[in-house]
Design a protein around this motif. Sequence first.
Motif, PDB file in Angstrom:
ATOM      1  N   THR A 237       0.819  -1.207   0.000  1.00  0.00           N
ATOM      2  CA  THR A 237       0.000   0.000   0.000  1.00  0.00           C
ATOM      3  C   THR A 237       0.852   1.255   0.000  1.00  0.00           C
TER       4      THR A 237
ATOM      5  N   THR B 275       3.831   1.689  -1.219  1.00  0.00           N
ATOM      6  CA  THR B 275       4.460   1.888  -2.524  1.00  0.00           C
ATOM      7  C   THR B 275       3.489   2.530  -3.511  1.00  0.00           C
ATOM      8  N   SER B 276       2.301   1.992  -3.600  1.00  0.00           N
ATOM      9  CA  SER B 276       1.326   2.521  -4.551  1.00  0.00           C
ATOM     10  C   SER B 276       0.934   3.954  -4.219  1.00  0.00           C
TER      11      SER B 276
ATOM     12  N   ILE C 139      -1.725   5.677  -9.642  1.00  0.00           N
ATOM     13  CA  ILE C 139      -1.688   4.360  -8.982  1.00  0.00           C
ATOM     14  C   ILE C 139      -1.943   3.255  -9.997  1.00  0.00           C
TER      15      ILE C 139
ATOM     16  N   GLU D 269       1.178   2.867 -12.254  1.00  0.00           N
ATOM     17  CA  GLU D 269       2.258   2.099 -11.611  1.00  0.00           C
ATOM     18  C   GLU D 269       1.962   0.600 -11.637  1.00  0.00           C
ATOM     19  N   ALA D 270       0.704   0.250 -11.355  1.00  0.00           N
ATOM     20  CA  ALA D 270       0.325  -1.161 -11.384  1.00  0.00           C
ATOM     21  C   ALA D 270       0.424  -1.718 -12.805  1.00  0.00           C
TER      22      ALA D 270
ATOM     23  N   SER E 104       4.619  -4.257  -4.204  1.00  0.00           N
ATOM     24  CA  SER E 104       3.731  -3.461  -5.045  1.00  0.00           C
ATOM     25  C   SER E 104       2.561  -4.322  -5.481  1.00  0.00           C
ATOM     26  N   TRP E 105       1.383  -3.720  -5.527  1.00  0.00           N
ATOM     27  CA  TRP E 105       0.217  -4.452  -5.996  1.00  0.00           C
ATOM     28  C   TRP E 105       0.397  -4.887  -7.446  1.00  0.00           C
TER      29      TRP E 105
ATOM     30  N   LEU F 270      -6.319  -2.747  -5.192  1.00  0.00           N
ATOM     31  CA  LEU F 270      -6.088  -1.691  -6.179  1.00  0.00           C
ATOM     32  C   LEU F 270      -7.409  -1.052  -6.607  1.00  0.00           C
TER      33      LEU F 270
END
Length: 325
Positions: free
Chosen positions: A119, A121-122, A254, A257-258, A273-274, A299
């Motif tokens: 969490t 990181t995101s 967010i 990034e995912a 990371s998710w 996410l």
Amino acid sequence: MSSNTTTESAATPARSANHYVAPIEETPLVSVDAVNVSEKKSNLWIDAWRDLRRRPLFWISSALILLVVIVALFPWLFTQTPPNDECFLANSNGAPTEGHPLGFTKQGCDIYARIIDGTATSLSVGFIVLVLTTFLGLIFGAFAGFYGGWVDSVLSRVGDIFFSIPYILAAVVIMSVLSQYRSVWSISLAIGLFAWPSTARVLRSEILRVKSADYVMASTALGVSKFKILLKHVLPNSIAPVIVITAISLAAAIVAEATLSYLGVGLGGSVMSWGNDINQAQNDLRTAPQTLIYPSLALSITVFAFIMLSELVRDALDPKARALR
């Protein structure tokens, strides 16, 4: 004949009209234009807050965002299990057990602990991108919209160049080149450097509307410098749409990034990371769907909360939308 008529008219006294004046008892004096000091203060932000606090979805989205922020700042309050240090292949794709409510990944790591640790990181990527896009968008949009002329032409063309490049594609190229320097800062810069033109465009259009207001003309007539007028009058009255778009930008960052981590060009596998968890779990969807479902759910809930809050703020800051409800 004419002389006699003139003489008679001169001799006739002028008629006076009778004016009726009502008695003072029948017409009591009232202060028509008196200011009602007991009336509540009102402006755009106060009206928006009064509208928001009456909407249940505002409190739901705010509670979700607050929960996500607390999890990111204080992960040890929610789990004591190290996300990477206690991984055993004997637990590979295992079902939930006591102390591990969401089960295990293919490497035998606790899914719940990895989600809690990822969490931060995101959200870090989201907030860094938010600051970068807001900073660049304010500079380019404010100067282009307020000063106009060649300043507007140059800054708008620069914004058009960056706007024509999809920031996901640009981030893929940058992260591929900087494959040895993958970190939260590098991926945030890769996203933020190409995601600011939308903020600049919204602010520019709003400043073009506000700068023709009477109070701006009055400040100009009083000899106030243009830069001071921009900072004290124009920018504060143009910032409302930017607040809405920044919340959407945070959610988009967010997701970006995912997406990059899912494609394998985002953060390294050692970083929680998710997106990394979704990337590692895609091959086990049939045999162990929990390894993919839970990070995706975290996410989705986070992004949904930010988007829902931005939509509510947008409606609250729009007087026409408030009048329709």
